[in-house]
Design an enzyme around this catalytic site. Structure first.
Site, mmCIF file in Angstrom:
data_model
loop_
_atom_site.group_PDB
_atom_site.id
_atom_site.type_symbol
_atom_site.label_atom_id
_atom_site.label_comp_id
_atom_site.label_asym_id
_atom_site.label_seq_id
_atom_site.Cartn_x
_atom_site.Cartn_y
_atom_site.Cartn_z
ATOM 1 N N LYS A 75 -12.389 -4.550 3.310
ATOM 2 C CA LYS A 75 -13.415 -4.987 4.256
ATOM 3 C C LYS A 75 -14.738 -5.345 3.596
ATOM 4 O O LYS A 75 -15.590 -5.956 4.246
ATOM 5 C CB LYS A 75 -13.670 -3.883 5.298
ATOM 6 C CG LYS A 75 -12.523 -3.664 6.254
ATOM 7 C CD LYS A 75 -12.281 -4.878 7.112
ATOM 8 C CE LYS A 75 -10.936 -4.812 7.808
ATOM 9 N NZ LYS A 75 -10.445 -6.143 8.203
ATOM 10 N N TYR B 274 -6.894 -4.958 10.419
ATOM 11 C CA TYR B 274 -6.718 -5.483 9.053
ATOM 12 C C TYR B 274 -7.119 -6.954 8.988
ATOM 13 O O TYR B 274 -7.788 -7.381 8.058
ATOM 14 C CB TYR B 274 -5.263 -5.315 8.609
ATOM 15 C CG TYR B 274 -5.052 -5.559 7.129
ATOM 16 C CD1 TYR B 274 -4.676 -6.826 6.654
ATOM 17 C CD2 TYR B 274 -5.212 -4.531 6.204
ATOM 18 C CE1 TYR B 274 -4.483 -7.056 5.302
ATOM 19 C CE2 TYR B 274 -5.012 -4.756 4.835
ATOM 20 C CZ TYR B 274 -4.643 -6.021 4.405
ATOM 21 O OH TYR B 274 -4.459 -6.252 3.047
ATOM 22 N N TYR C 207 0.872 -1.185 0.000
ATOM 23 C CA TYR C 207 0.000 0.000 0.000
ATOM 24 C C TYR C 207 0.904 1.227 0.000
ATOM 25 O O TYR C 207 1.737 1.389 0.896
ATOM 26 C CB TYR C 207 -0.870 0.044 1.253
ATOM 27 C CG TYR C 207 -1.916 -1.042 1.356
ATOM 28 C CD1 TYR C 207 -1.600 -2.321 1.824
ATOM 29 C CD2 TYR C 207 -3.244 -0.798 0.998
ATOM 30 C CE1 TYR C 207 -2.571 -3.316 1.932
ATOM 31 C CE2 TYR C 207 -4.223 -1.785 1.109
ATOM 32 C CZ TYR C 207 -3.870 -3.030 1.569
ATOM 33 O OH TYR C 207 -4.835 -4.015 1.668
HETATM 34 C C1 PHB Z 1 -7.478 -6.474 -4.408
HETATM 35 O O1 PHB Z 1 -6.670 -7.429 -4.533
HETATM 36 O O2 PHB Z 1 -8.323 -6.184 -5.288
HETATM 37 C C2 PHB Z 1 -7.426 -5.639 -3.139
HETATM 38 C C3 PHB Z 1 -6.592 -6.047 -2.107
HETATM 39 C C4 PHB Z 1 -6.532 -5.300 -0.940
HETATM 40 C C5 PHB Z 1 -7.304 -4.148 -0.830
HETATM 41 C C6 PHB Z 1 -8.156 -3.743 -1.873
HETATM 42 C C7 PHB Z 1 -8.218 -4.493 -3.036
HETATM 43 O O3 PHB Z 1 -7.214 -3.416 0.310
#
Ligand code: PHB
Ligand code: APR
Length: 395
Positions: A300, A388, A204
């Protein structure tokens, strides 16, 4: 015209409706699912893919967890990338062993569809003009048309699993419902590509150009997102433009390691926080996106939908097997406690990671200060990690 009866009429064959139908079936309760799209359309929708342990446990309980256990990627951490460096959040260590599973919602939906079909359970696809009636009395019914024929389904309960744009919440009188909404001033431009992920865990990124996320669907298929303007036009973004923008938002090592290719899917999603209260109206229950929307940052959406379905399935089973109304009477209150905590976390994580153009340079300075504090404080990292992986149901 045709008329029939079932115990529970489920509106919507997305993940919420399909899982509810599966759990009710395993308890011997009859349910019909009415879906306005085609089965193909539903099975091809691209959505997120991080499952909390409570979600994987529920899918296994529902008897649809085998492929997820074979193909899902178990993750014990993820990274935050800011100021040109990556910092790992060790989920396993910070939460005393809790993990998440990366397994696409598309696959969860397909597994649920396959189980429903194998059990010979009725799903009406391509239903038109779906309407619900008399749900505030004790003889609710669903009406829809298909192939020019009007159908009526009398039932004991209606489960509104028809998403944010569905008919069920829209059918509740405005005097009986309160909604809370925040629309974010940006969207997510997402790309699916058949290339190995840039990292074995999710990244992220908070960057002055905007948020970015590196995710995956398998060891050979990756999912990437970059923050974009809320009114962004998808045809403005060539694949090369997307890869260039993503590289600029990642740390040098990830930018160097990124394997690009032709996108097999490219789309823009808006971001909003939305909650409707209450979630029960007589014999109508809202579950999943029909009742709440969270920005995808905290992954979520699906987990919260399945949390509702867990509570609703148990409440309906209790009603039909024990004629007890305890579960259904507490459904809304029980769900909303969890909904608001997940909404708070999703809002917080979104506010921490994205560029807010109208809030000036101070916003990013404050974000970077919070990120520095977060990765340097065990207490702060633990707070991040326990939200998370998903809070326990009793908290
Ligand atoms: C996804 O893999 O599409 C994905 C993963 C984590 C997130 C949002 C989307 O927080
Ligand atoms: N009649 C019948 N079906 C309808 C109607 C209607 N009037 N309106 C919508 N539907 C169907 C949609 O076509 C969709 O298949 O209801 C289904 C709702 O599915 P979702 O929107 O996926 O909602 P839900 O099942 O609660 O799943 C929540 O999906 O959007 C993601 O991020 C979200 O991960 C979360 C998950």
């Amino acid at each position: 015209m045709s008329r029939k009866r079932t115990q529970v009429a489920i509106i919507g064959a997305g993940p919420s409706g399909l899982l509810l139908g599966q759990l009710l079936h395993r308890a011997g309760i009859d349910a019909v699912i009415i879906e306005r799209q085609s089965a193909r359309y539903v099975s091809e929708r691209i959505r997120a893919g991080v499952l909390e342990q409570t979600t994987t446990d529920l899918l296994i309980e529902a008897g649809v967890g085998d492929r997820m256990r074979r193909e899902g990627l178990v993750h014990d951490g993820f990274s935050l990338c800011f100021s040109g460096a990556r910092h790992r959040i060790d989920l396993r260590e910070l939460t005393g062993g809790k993990l998440v599973t990366v397994y696409g919602q598309t696959e969860v939906t397909r597994d649920l569809m396959a189980a429903r079909s194998a059990a010979g359970l009725e799903t009406v696809y391509e239903a038109q003009a779906v309407n619900i009636a008399d749900f505030e009395a004790d003889r609710p019914r669903v009406e829809y048309s298909k192939d020019g024929v009007t159908h009526i389904i009398d039932c004991d309960f209606i489960a509104g699993c028809d998403g944010y744009h569905g008919v069920c919440r829209a059918s509740v009188p405005s005097r009986s419902i309160t909604t809370f909404e925040r629309v974010y001033p940006f969207g997510w431009l997402g790309v699916l590509v058949d290339q190995p992920p840039v990292s074995h865990e999710l990244i992220y990124a908070n960057h002055e150009r905007g948020f970015a996320l590196c995710s995956m669907r398998s060891n050979t298929r990756s999912r990437y997102y970059v923050q974009c303007a809320a009114d962004e036009q998808i045809d403005k973004w060539t694949d090369d433009a997307f890869w260039d923008e993503l590289r600029m938002r990642l740390d040098p090592q990830a930018a160097e390691a990124l394997k690009t290719g032709a996108s097999i899917e490219k789309s823009i999603a808006p971001l909003r926080s939305f909650v409707a209260e209450p979630m029960r109206f007589g014999r109508l229950f809202l579950a999943g996106d029909a009742a709440h929307i969270v920005p995808p940052t905290g992954a979520k959406g699906l987990n919260l939908a399945f949390s509702d379905v867990r509570f609703l399935s148990r409440a309906l089973i209790e009603w039909f097997t024990e004629r007890s109304a305890a579960g259904i009477d507490h459904y809304s209150q029980t769900c909303l406690k969890r909904v608001w905590k997940a909404s708070r976390f999703s809002w917080w994580f979104t506010s921490l990671m994205h560029r807010f153009p109208d809030e000036g340079g101070i916003k990013q300075k404050l974000q970077l200060a919070e990120l520095e504090y977060l990765v340097g404080s065990r207490a702060a990292s633990t707070t991040m990690a326990e939200n998370y992986v998903g809070l326990p149901f009793d908290r």
